[in-house]
Motif scaffolding. Structure first.
Motif, PDB file in Angstrom:
ATOM      1  N   ASP A 246      22.928  99.416 -35.023  1.00  0.00           N
ATOM      2  CA  ASP A 246      23.494  99.326 -33.671  1.00  0.00           C
ATOM      3  C   ASP A 246      25.014  99.251 -33.728  1.00  0.00           C
ATOM      4  N   LEU A 247      25.515  98.378 -34.586  1.00  0.00           N
ATOM      5  CA  LEU A 247      26.954  98.157 -34.661  1.00  0.00           C
ATOM      6  C   LEU A 247      27.667  99.318 -35.338  1.00  0.00           C
ATOM      7  N   GLN A 248      27.050  99.855 -36.395  1.00  0.00           N
ATOM      8  CA  GLN A 248      27.672 100.965 -37.112  1.00  0.00           C
ATOM      9  C   GLN A 248      27.781 102.194 -36.226  1.00  0.00           C
ATOM     10  N   ASP A 249      26.731 102.479 -35.471  1.00  0.00           N
ATOM     11  CA  ASP A 249      26.732 103.661 -34.608  1.00  0.00           C
ATOM     12  C   ASP A 249      27.691 103.515 -33.427  1.00  0.00           C
TER      13      ASP A 249
ATOM     14  N   ASN B 154      34.791  97.600 -33.308  1.00  0.00           N
ATOM     15  CA  ASN B 154      35.397  96.778 -34.346  1.00  0.00           C
ATOM     16  C   ASN B 154      34.616  95.469 -34.509  1.00  0.00           C
ATOM     17  N   ILE B 155      33.368  95.592 -34.987  1.00  0.00           N
ATOM     18  CA  ILE B 155      32.496  94.439 -35.175  1.00  0.00           C
ATOM     19  C   ILE B 155      31.953  94.485 -36.596  1.00  0.00           C
ATOM     20  N   ASP B 156      32.256  93.474 -37.390  1.00  0.00           N
ATOM     21  CA  ASP B 156      31.771  93.405 -38.769  1.00  0.00           C
ATOM     22  C   ASP B 156      30.396  92.737 -38.809  1.00  0.00           C
ATOM     23  N   PHE B 157      29.558  93.217 -39.722  1.00  0.00           N
ATOM     24  CA  PHE B 157      28.208  92.674 -39.880  1.00  0.00           C
ATOM     25  C   PHE B 157      28.109  92.032 -41.262  1.00  0.00           C
ATOM     26  N   ILE B 158      27.760  90.753 -41.288  1.00  0.00           N
ATOM     27  CA  ILE B 158      27.742  89.986 -42.540  1.00  0.00           C
ATOM     28  C   ILE B 158      26.424  89.237 -42.678  1.00  0.00           C
ATOM     29  N   ILE B 159      25.882  89.232 -43.872  1.00  0.00           N
ATOM     30  CA  ILE B 159      24.722  88.393 -44.196  1.00  0.00           C
ATOM     31  C   ILE B 159      25.232  87.169 -44.937  1.00  0.00           C
ATOM     32  N   SER B 160      24.889  85.989 -44.438  1.00  0.00           N
ATOM     33  CA  SER B 160      25.212  84.740 -45.125  1.00  0.00           C
ATOM     34  C   SER B 160      23.931  84.283 -45.826  1.00  0.00           C
ATOM     35  N   LEU B 161      23.904  84.442 -47.150  1.00  0.00           N
ATOM     36  CA  LEU B 161      22.656  84.297 -47.910  1.00  0.00           C
ATOM     37  C   LEU B 161      22.685  83.054 -48.793  1.00  0.00           C
TER      38      LEU B 161
ATOM     39  N   LEU C 133      23.609  93.051 -26.136  1.00  0.00           N
ATOM     40  CA  LEU C 133      23.651  91.594 -26.014  1.00  0.00           C
ATOM     41  C   LEU C 133      25.091  91.095 -26.143  1.00  0.00           C
ATOM     42  N   LEU C 134      25.799  91.587 -27.148  1.00  0.00           N
ATOM     43  CA  LEU C 134      27.182  91.166 -27.340  1.00  0.00           C
ATOM     44  C   LEU C 134      28.053  91.550 -26.149  1.00  0.00           C
ATOM     45  N   GLN C 135      27.804  92.734 -25.597  1.00  0.00           N
ATOM     46  CA  GLN C 135      28.634  93.206 -24.486  1.00  0.00           C
ATOM     47  C   GLN C 135      28.397  92.424 -23.201  1.00  0.00           C
ATOM     48  N   CYS C 136      27.243  91.766 -23.107  1.00  0.00           N
ATOM     49  CA  CYS C 136      26.995  90.913 -21.938  1.00  0.00           C
ATOM     50  C   CYS C 136      28.024  89.792 -21.840  1.00  0.00           C
ATOM     51  N   TYR C 137      28.646  89.455 -22.987  1.00  0.00           N
ATOM     52  CA  TYR C 137      29.567  88.318 -23.030  1.00  0.00           C
ATOM     53  C   TYR C 137      30.977  88.723 -23.462  1.00  0.00           C
ATOM     54  N   GLN C 138      31.296  90.000 -23.306  1.00  0.00           N
ATOM     55  CA  GLN C 138      32.596  90.471 -23.776  1.00  0.00           C
ATOM     56  C   GLN C 138      33.754  89.891 -22.967  1.00  0.00           C
ATOM     57  N   ASP C 139      33.498  89.476 -21.728  1.00  0.00           N
ATOM     58  CA  ASP C 139      34.554  88.890 -20.909  1.00  0.00           C
ATOM     59  C   ASP C 139      34.473  87.369 -20.857  1.00  0.00           C
ATOM     60  N   GLU C 140      33.514  86.792 -21.563  1.00  0.00           N
ATOM     61  CA  GLU C 140      33.343  85.336 -21.581  1.00  0.00           C
ATOM     62  C   GLU C 140      34.248  84.727 -22.650  1.00  0.00           C
ATOM     63  N   GLN C 141      35.042  83.756 -22.283  1.00  0.00           N
ATOM     64  CA  GLN C 141      36.022  83.182 -23.195  1.00  0.00           C
ATOM     65  C   GLN C 141      35.637  81.789 -23.703  1.00  0.00           C
ATOM     66  N   ALA C 142      34.394  81.381 -23.507  1.00  0.00           N
ATOM     67  CA  ALA C 142      33.957  80.062 -23.986  1.00  0.00           C
ATOM     68  C   ALA C 142      34.119  79.964 -25.499  1.00  0.00           C
ATOM     69  N   ASP C 143      34.422  78.761 -25.963  1.00  0.00           N
ATOM     70  CA  ASP C 143      34.582  78.541 -27.408  1.00  0.00           C
ATOM     71  C   ASP C 143      33.232  78.433 -28.111  1.00  0.00           C
ATOM     72  N   LEU C 144      32.235  77.929 -27.409  1.00  0.00           N
ATOM     73  CA  LEU C 144      30.878  77.888 -27.961  1.00  0.00           C
ATOM     74  C   LEU C 144      29.898  78.377 -26.923  1.00  0.00           C
ATOM     75  N   LEU C 145      29.205  79.450 -27.253  1.00  0.00           N
ATOM     76  CA  LEU C 145      28.062  79.919 -26.463  1.00  0.00           C
ATOM     77  C   LEU C 145      26.807  79.521 -27.219  1.00  0.00           C
ATOM     78  N   THR C 146      25.910  78.848 -26.546  1.00  0.00           N
ATOM     79  CA  THR C 146      24.684  78.396 -27.198  1.00  0.00           C
ATOM     80  C   THR C 146      23.629  78.212 -26.112  1.00  0.00           C
ATOM     81  N   ASP C 147      22.492  77.647 -26.457  1.00  0.00           N
ATOM     82  CA  ASP C 147      21.431  77.432 -25.473  1.00  0.00           C
ATOM     83  C   ASP C 147      20.941  75.999 -25.569  1.00  0.00           C
TER      84      ASP C 147
END
Length: 309
Positions: free
Chosen positions: A25-28, A32-39, A178-192
């Motif tokens: 999704d991101l590559q296509d 400018n969004i990097d994809f990282i696995i934290s293993l 999903l990411l674009q839904c929050y592209q204008d949101e400036q909150a420091d932490l988005l969570t649920d």
């Protein structure tokens, strides 16, 4: 610039394919969004490939003798790194960074975790930790994330926001949407599900003695952390706190810091982006996930937790 981090320790083949689709999704998108696995690679270093194959054959034999069909406890026949790289290659994904670390890396970089490890083992007697089934990365996600953050700063990579996903999250729709839904949101932490800590919460005392004092309040706030987004400002605040020996079980760490600070903003995800189930003990089988994906299409992406296959 944004980063998407996925926390893993031994992703199943199905999970590896989900992650590959997210990376696609991101590559296509060419954004400018990097994809990282934290293993968490602690357990991968404990066994050779031959040892893993031998144990897998032994457990397969035991299952056959007792008629058990479960396979999720079998040791992998290939390393998690190899599984991920092989799957990414199938999707022709080129720009994925796998950041590997071990429990020893966590303890070395954050010595303030050592007393908490002792408390969990000796006082709480948490069996998953005593048996070494789980490492400290199981509940100290902030510190694991900061190991990558330190690496990124050395590489002079700067991110405005960092998204963090668990590898058993399911997304109905596109990760990019999903990411674009929050592209204008400036909150420091988005969570649920940010809420005041319940007194009967099992992990309520798993924090350093300076935790509340250093986070600027008297109230502990807990949240769901299957998907979160951190601002650069919050990442730096967490870095400073951990550098000063401030630590807590991660379901309480990030939301307490963001909620107690006057200069940080905590917000929840829009209700339409949260599926059912989406909770720590939620369970979605493969058949259930197929049914969810076949439901009427919607332009609104939704997250689910947890896909246990």
């Amino acid at each position: 610039m944004q980063a998407v981090i996925v926390r893993c320790h031994d992703p199943s083949p199905a999970a590896a394919h989900r992650l590959a689709k997210w990376a696609t999704d991101l590559q296509d998108s060419k954004q400018n969004i990097d994809f990282i696995i934290s293993l968490d690679n602690t357990h991968a270093f404990n066994q050779t490939s031959n040892e893993r194959r031998s144990k897998k054959r032994k457990r397969a034999s035991q299952r056959k003798s007792i008629g058990c069909a479960s396979q999720h406890t079998s040791p992998p026949t290939i390393s998690p790194t190899h599984r991920l790289l092989r799957t990414f290659a199938e999707y022709n994904i080129k720009n994925v960074h796998i950041h590997r670390y071990t429990e020893q890396d966590l303890l070395k970089n954050f010595p303030g975790l050592l007393p908490l490890q002792t408390y969990i083992l000796k006082e709480m007697k948490v069996q998953e930790m005593i048996s070494k089934k789980c490492t400290m990365a199981w509940g100290f996600h902030v510190e694991a994330l900061l190991l990558w953050w330190k690496w990124s700063l050395k590489k002079k990579l700067e991110y405005d926001y960092v998204w963090v996903f668990e590898d058993d999250v399911g997304i109905k729709g596109s990760l990019l949407d999903l990411l674009q839904c929050y592209q204008d949101e400036q909150a420091d932490l988005l969570t649920d599900n940010a809420h005041s800590m319940n007194e009967d919460w099992f992990w309520k005392n798993v924090h350093t003695s300076n935790f509340l004092n250093q986070t600027g309040g008297n109230e502990v706030t807990c949240c769901s952390e299957h998907v979160q987004r951190f601002s650069n400002k919050l990442m730096e605040r967490l870095t400073n706190l951990c550098s000063n020996g401030v630590h807590a079980w991660s379901e309480a760490f990030t939301s307490t810091v963001a909620n107690n600070a006057d200069d940080l903003i905590l917000k929840g995800f829009c209700v339409e982006n949260v599926g059912d189930p989406y909770k720590w003990n939620g369970r979605v089988t493969e058949d259930e996930w197929i049914a969810i994906m076949k439901e009427e299409e919607s332009s609104t992406p939704k997250v689910y937790h947890a896909l246990k296959f």
